[in-house]
Design a protein around this motif. Structure first.
Motif, PDB file in Angstrom:
ATOM      1  N   GLY A 221       0.801  -1.314  -0.034  1.00 25.51           N
ATOM      2  CA  GLY A 221       0.090  -0.186   0.124  1.00 25.51           C
ATOM      3  C   GLY A 221       1.073   1.232   0.088  1.00 25.51           C
ATOM      4  O   GLY A 221       1.937   1.209  -0.210  1.00 25.51           O
ATOM      5  N   LYS A 222      -0.031   2.389   0.279  1.00 19.43           N
ATOM      6  CA  LYS A 222       0.731   3.835   0.208  1.00 19.43           C
ATOM      7  C   LYS A 222       1.815   3.743   1.181  1.00 19.43           C
ATOM      8  O   LYS A 222       2.776   4.634   1.008  1.00 19.43           O
ATOM      9  CB  LYS A 222      -0.295   4.700   0.563  1.00 19.43           C
ATOM     10  CG  LYS A 222      -0.934   5.553  -0.612  1.00 19.43           C
ATOM     11  CD  LYS A 222       0.207   5.815  -1.797  1.00 19.43           C
ATOM     12  CE  LYS A 222       0.531   7.150  -2.286  1.00 19.43           C
ATOM     13  NZ  LYS A 222      -0.403   8.469  -2.253  1.00 19.43           N
ATOM     14  N   SER A 226       6.795   5.298  -2.025  1.00 18.21           N
ATOM     15  CA  SER A 226       7.317   5.534  -3.488  1.00 18.21           C
ATOM     16  C   SER A 226       7.137   4.525  -4.357  1.00 18.21           C
ATOM     17  O   SER A 226       7.220   3.406  -3.801  1.00 18.21           O
ATOM     18  CB  SER A 226       8.397   6.493  -3.446  1.00 18.21           C
ATOM     19  OG  SER A 226       9.424   5.328  -3.192  1.00 18.21           O
ATOM     20  N   PHE A 230       8.041   0.645  -3.351  1.00 19.10           N
ATOM     21  CA  PHE A 230       7.096  -0.401  -3.814  1.00 19.10           C
ATOM     22  C   PHE A 230       7.787  -1.631  -4.260  1.00 19.10           C
ATOM     23  O   PHE A 230       7.464  -2.761  -4.187  1.00 19.10           O
ATOM     24  CB  PHE A 230       6.228   0.169  -4.758  1.00 19.10           C
ATOM     25  CG  PHE A 230       5.036  -0.827  -4.897  1.00 19.10           C
ATOM     26  CD1 PHE A 230       3.801  -0.720  -3.825  1.00 19.10           C
ATOM     27  CD2 PHE A 230       4.833  -1.719  -5.972  1.00 19.10           C
ATOM     28  CE1 PHE A 230       3.064  -1.784  -3.818  1.00 19.10           C
ATOM     29  CE2 PHE A 230       3.643  -2.628  -5.841  1.00 19.10           C
ATOM     30  CZ  PHE A 230       2.735  -2.619  -4.646  1.00 19.10           C
ATOM     31  N   SER A 247      -2.987  -1.983  -3.378  1.00 23.47           N
ATOM     32  CA  SER A 247      -4.248  -0.917  -2.909  1.00 23.47           C
ATOM     33  C   SER A 247      -4.384  -0.131  -4.075  1.00 23.47           C
ATOM     34  O   SER A 247      -3.695   0.104  -4.687  1.00 23.47           O
ATOM     35  CB  SER A 247      -4.094  -0.222  -1.492  1.00 23.47           C
ATOM     36  OG  SER A 247      -3.093   0.719  -1.929  1.00 23.47           O
ATOM     37  N   ASP A 249      -4.843   3.204  -4.015  1.00 23.42           N
ATOM     38  CA  ASP A 249      -3.968   4.413  -4.013  1.00 23.42           C
ATOM     39  C   ASP A 249      -2.468   4.338  -4.616  1.00 23.42           C
ATOM     40  O   ASP A 249      -2.271   5.139  -5.187  1.00 23.42           O
ATOM     41  CB  ASP A 249      -3.717   4.829  -2.165  1.00 23.42           C
ATOM     42  CG  ASP A 249      -5.221   5.283  -1.812  1.00 23.42           C
ATOM     43  OD1 ASP A 249      -6.202   5.082  -2.148  1.00 23.42           O
ATOM     44  OD2 ASP A 249      -5.090   6.240  -0.812  1.00 23.42           O
ATOM     45  N   VAL A 250      -2.182   2.921  -4.359  1.00 25.45           N
ATOM     46  CA  VAL A 250      -0.833   2.732  -5.207  1.00 25.45           C
ATOM     47  C   VAL A 250      -1.126   2.630  -6.723  1.00 25.45           C
ATOM     48  O   VAL A 250      -0.245   3.148  -7.286  1.00 25.45           O
ATOM     49  CB  VAL A 250      -0.195   1.361  -4.699  1.00 25.45           C
ATOM     50  CG1 VAL A 250       0.492   0.492  -5.516  1.00 25.45           C
ATOM     51  CG2 VAL A 250       0.147   1.381  -3.150  1.00 25.45           C
ATOM     52  N   GLU A 252      -3.550   4.536  -8.162  1.00 18.76           N
ATOM     53  CA  GLU A 252      -3.719   5.654  -8.625  1.00 18.76           C
ATOM     54  C   GLU A 252      -2.588   6.584  -8.630  1.00 18.76           C
ATOM     55  O   GLU A 252      -2.386   7.526  -9.216  1.00 18.76           O
ATOM     56  CB  GLU A 252      -4.648   6.380  -7.819  1.00 18.76           C
ATOM     57  CG  GLU A 252      -6.247   5.792  -7.998  1.00 18.76           C
ATOM     58  CD  GLU A 252      -7.176   6.479  -7.128  1.00 18.76           C
ATOM     59  OE1 GLU A 252      -6.782   6.909  -6.083  1.00 18.76           O
ATOM     60  OE2 GLU A 252      -8.221   6.132  -7.735  1.00 18.76           O
ATOM     61  N   ALA A 253      -1.544   6.071  -7.716  1.00 13.84           N
ATOM     62  CA  ALA A 253      -0.234   6.733  -7.883  1.00 13.84           C
ATOM     63  C   ALA A 253       0.587   6.554  -9.054  1.00 13.84           C
ATOM     64  O   ALA A 253       1.670   6.787  -9.107  1.00 13.84           O
ATOM     65  CB  ALA A 253       0.479   6.593  -6.531  1.00 13.84           C
ATOM     66  N   TRP A 255       2.131   3.521  -9.346  1.00 12.41           N
ATOM     67  CA  TRP A 255       3.362   2.766  -9.041  1.00 12.41           C
ATOM     68  C   TRP A 255       3.067   1.100  -9.787  1.00 12.41           C
ATOM     69  O   TRP A 255       4.012   0.500  -9.705  1.00 12.41           O
ATOM     70  CB  TRP A 255       3.294   2.347  -7.432  1.00 12.41           C
ATOM     71  CG  TRP A 255       3.498   3.594  -6.624  1.00 12.41           C
ATOM     72  CD1 TRP A 255       4.006   4.625  -7.181  1.00 12.41           C
ATOM     73  CD2 TRP A 255       3.600   3.919  -5.467  1.00 12.41           C
ATOM     74  NE1 TRP A 255       4.151   5.737  -6.104  1.00 12.41           N
ATOM     75  CE2 TRP A 255       3.880   5.075  -5.046  1.00 12.41           C
ATOM     76  CE3 TRP A 255       3.281   2.864  -4.239  1.00 12.41           C
ATOM     77  CZ2 TRP A 255       4.023   5.599  -3.882  1.00 12.41           C
ATOM     78  CZ3 TRP A 255       3.340   3.502  -2.981  1.00 12.41           C
ATOM     79  CH2 TRP A 255       3.678   4.723  -2.594  1.00 12.41           C
ATOM     80  N   GLN A 261      -4.687  -4.436  -8.505  1.00 12.74           N
ATOM     81  CA  GLN A 261      -5.484  -3.822  -7.493  1.00 12.74           C
ATOM     82  C   GLN A 261      -6.554  -4.598  -6.988  1.00 12.74           C
ATOM     83  O   GLN A 261      -7.321  -5.524  -7.522  1.00 12.74           O
ATOM     84  CB  GLN A 261      -6.191  -2.373  -7.894  1.00 12.74           C
ATOM     85  CG  GLN A 261      -6.980  -1.930  -6.864  1.00 12.74           C
ATOM     86  CD  GLN A 261      -7.951  -0.583  -7.356  1.00 12.74           C
ATOM     87  OE1 GLN A 261      -7.393   0.023  -8.213  1.00 12.74           O
ATOM     88  NE2 GLN A 261      -9.167  -0.541  -7.010  1.00 12.74           N
TER      89      GLN A 261
END
Ligand code: FAD
Length: 332
Positions: A221-222, A226, A230, A247, A249-250, A252-253, A255, A261
């Protein structure tokens, strides 16, 4: 409207290239429980070209009756032809409940059938039950961003229908040699009247990681901070022979790609072992992994929600713990 004529629980059996989709076998397991509670038959509906031989598997996984449409026109899935067959079958035999896998085929077919019948459809269900005396299907699914479970009822129409997420229900252990009633059906559909034709099938050349089929999922996860951080998740997954999960958020970032997901808007997984590392444990994540055999969480916050949903929890810094785990597992 009288519901007296409507009896039985049905599962649409999804078939591709001679194989039954695992979700259909899972739904036979779920359907068996509903049918037993209602003291009615469990039916499987098989539509395809050359699919008769699959009936034995449908029986072994729990069905009492298999309705078969085995015609060349059903060689490839098309909404129109499959919908007509299912409508034909449903109008003739009147099931009380029809379940479909929440796959692209199942979702497409169920919505088309619901519109034409017409009846209600609960999409993306994760829990099913039935009222023993009334036969009312209790189809539950996450709602309001996953914050509550909503139970949706279809009081005015029959059959009641739901699509059910793959990997949520459990298939029964197959009972070798179990048989039942085969009902062979036929519907007069002509190719020249079909509004769609399949011109070409283009197969995917790059093989996507099937996270939903992995025995070990190492999800990050977040908390990994970074894309660079990850990489530790990849290292641990590689060491264990597992597949990387993430997750939202990962994802969406940026990564990792979306098909890694896990959760409500991602994939539902049921691996033997699930690592949740640097993941807070939001409900939308939990619904996608809660049925894993063994859940191990690593989080530096002792109050993180993930610790309510794991079998083993390690409170600590992922950047210290993962390298130690990699080192130890490499020794094995
Ligand atoms: P965060 O919530 O930021 O948590 C990071 C965690 O890492 C924290 O608990 C923190 O204590 C821990 N941490 C920080 N540093 C370290 C360290 N060094 N070592 C160990 N731990 C550390 N989310 C999904 O995952 N899947 C979905 O399918 C999904 N669908 C959604 C659908 C909707 C409609 C909505 C509204 C949300 C959805 N979400 C989904 C988002 C979800 O609500 C959360 O926002 C998301 O899961 C949080 O991701 P995270 O746990 O990685 O990040």
């Amino acid at each position: 409207m009288s519901f007296e004529d409507y009896r039985g629980v049905w599962v649409f059996i999804e078939e591709k290239e001679g194989k039954i989709a695992p979700v259909s076998l899972e739904l036979l397991g779920a359907g068996r429980k509903l049918a037993d509670k209602r003291k009615v038959e469990l039916g499987g509906v098989l539509i395809g070209d050359g699919v008769k031989n699959l009936a034995s598997t449908v029986f072994e996984y729990g069905a009492d009756t298999v309705y078969i449409y085995d015609q060349p026109i059903f060689k490839l899935y098309r909404t129109e032809s499959f919908m007509k067959a299912l409508l034909h079958c449903s109008e003739k035999h009147k099931p009380e409940i029809i379940l479909y896998g929440a796959t692209s085929t199942g979702k497409d077919l169920a919505s088309a059938v619901a519109t034409d019948l017409p009846t209600g459809l609960t999409a993306d269900t994760t829990e099913l039950d039935v009222e023993e005396d009334t036969g009312l299907l209790l189809a539950s699914r996450p709602a309001f961003g996953g914050n509550i479970m909503a139970t949706i009822l279809c009081k005015k129409y029959r059959p009641q229908m739901a699509t059910v997420r793959p990997k949520v229900m459990k298939a029964l252990s197959p009972e070798a040699g179990k048989t039942g009633t085969v009902v062979e059906e036929y519907i007069d559909l002509r190719e020249e009247n079909m509004r769609t034709k399949v011109l070409e099938i283009v197969r995917e050349t790059t093989k996507k990681v099937r996270i939903d089929e992995a025995d070990i999922v190492v999800a990050g996860g977040k908390g990994l901070g970074s894309a660079e951080g990850f990489k530790l998740i990849h290292q641990l997954a590689d060491t264990l022979g597992g597949v990387v999960g993430a997750s939202r958020d990962v994802v969406e970032a940026g990564w990792i790609e979306h098909h890694h997901q896990v959760g409500q808007t991602g994939v539902t997984v049921t691996p033997k072992i699930y690592f949740a590392i640097g993941i807070s444990g939001a409900i939308q994540h939990i619904v996608g992994m809660k049925n894993a055999g063994l859940i191990i969480a690593i989080n530096k916050d002792p109050d993180a929600a993930i610790f309510q949903s794991c079998h083993y929890g390690i409170v600590g810094d992922a950047f210290e713990i993962i390298p130690l785990m990699v080192q130890e597992f490499k020794k094995e």
